[in-house]
Design a protein around this motif. Structure first.
Motif, mmCIF file in Angstrom:
data_model
loop_
_atom_site.group_PDB
_atom_site.id
_atom_site.type_symbol
_atom_site.label_atom_id
_atom_site.label_comp_id
_atom_site.label_asym_id
_atom_site.label_seq_id
_atom_site.Cartn_x
_atom_site.Cartn_y
_atom_site.Cartn_z
ATOM 1 N N THR A 1 37.168 45.668 42.709
ATOM 2 C CA THR A 1 35.848 46.175 42.478
ATOM 3 C C THR A 1 35.696 47.388 43.107
ATOM 4 O OG1 THR A 1 34.848 43.867 41.600
ATOM 5 C CG2 THR A 1 33.494 46.006 42.232
ATOM 6 N N ASN A 2 35.766 47.551 44.615
ATOM 7 C CA ASN A 2 35.759 48.677 45.277
ATOM 8 C C ASN A 2 36.754 49.756 44.938
ATOM 9 O OD1 ASN A 2 33.532 47.704 46.561
ATOM 10 N ND2 ASN A 2 34.572 46.988 48.537
ATOM 11 N N LEU A 3 37.943 49.443 44.723
ATOM 12 C CA LEU A 3 38.969 50.532 44.381
ATOM 13 C C LEU A 3 38.446 51.142 43.044
ATOM 14 C CD1 LEU A 3 42.398 48.663 45.027
ATOM 15 C CD2 LEU A 3 41.189 50.801 46.199
ATOM 16 N N THR A 4 37.858 50.539 41.905
ATOM 17 C CA THR A 4 37.484 51.109 40.994
ATOM 18 C C THR A 4 36.312 51.952 40.954
ATOM 19 O OG1 THR A 4 36.494 49.304 39.893
ATOM 20 C CG2 THR A 4 38.535 49.733 39.265
ATOM 21 N N HIS A 5 35.486 51.529 41.906
ATOM 22 C CA HIS A 5 34.219 52.430 42.086
ATOM 23 C C HIS A 5 34.303 53.529 42.760
ATOM 24 C CE1 HIS A 5 31.966 49.878 39.919
ATOM 25 N NE2 HIS A 5 31.602 49.126 40.601
ATOM 26 N N SER A 6 35.514 53.552 43.895
ATOM 27 C CA SER A 6 35.734 54.639 44.903
ATOM 28 C C SER A 6 36.551 55.674 44.280
ATOM 29 C CB SER A 6 36.392 54.163 45.978
ATOM 30 O OG SER A 6 37.106 52.957 46.011
ATOM 31 N N MET A 7 37.142 55.427 42.896
ATOM 32 C CA MET A 7 37.893 56.368 42.410
ATOM 33 C C MET A 7 36.946 57.301 41.511
ATOM 34 S SD MET A 7 41.205 54.512 41.070
ATOM 35 C CE MET A 7 42.797 54.622 41.944
#
Length: 85
Positions: A79-85
């Motif tokens: 979730t954090n990786l997709t939001h930080s992209m």
């Protein structure tokens, strides 16, 4: 003296019965104690079986919990990786 001898003789017979019954009572009480110990041993085995089963279930639940924890961490990271992209 005959009366005295007869009384003593009767008393000796009574004493033999008394000693026999005391010995039998002690023997029966020992058997009772052994049977109670055996019953307790049977209960102990039952408790030990329950403990082993609970340990097995606990281990399985711990494994499930660890797997769920990994999934939660992975989901959080995704979730954090997709939001930080």
């Amino acid at each position: 003296m005959n009366h005295f001898n007869r009384l003593v003789s009767e008393q000796m017979v009574t004493m033999e019965k008394l000693l026999y019954l005391q010995a039998e009572l002690e023997r029966c009480q020992q058997i009772e104690a052994e049977l109670q110990n055996l019953q307790n041993a049977t209960n102990l085995e039952s408790v030990q079986t329950d403990i082993q089963q609970m340990k097995k279930e606990l281990k399985e639940i711990q494994q499930i919990f660890e797997k769920q924890t990994e999934e939660v961490i992975n989901s959080y990271l995704e979730t954090n990786l997709t939001h930080s992209m």
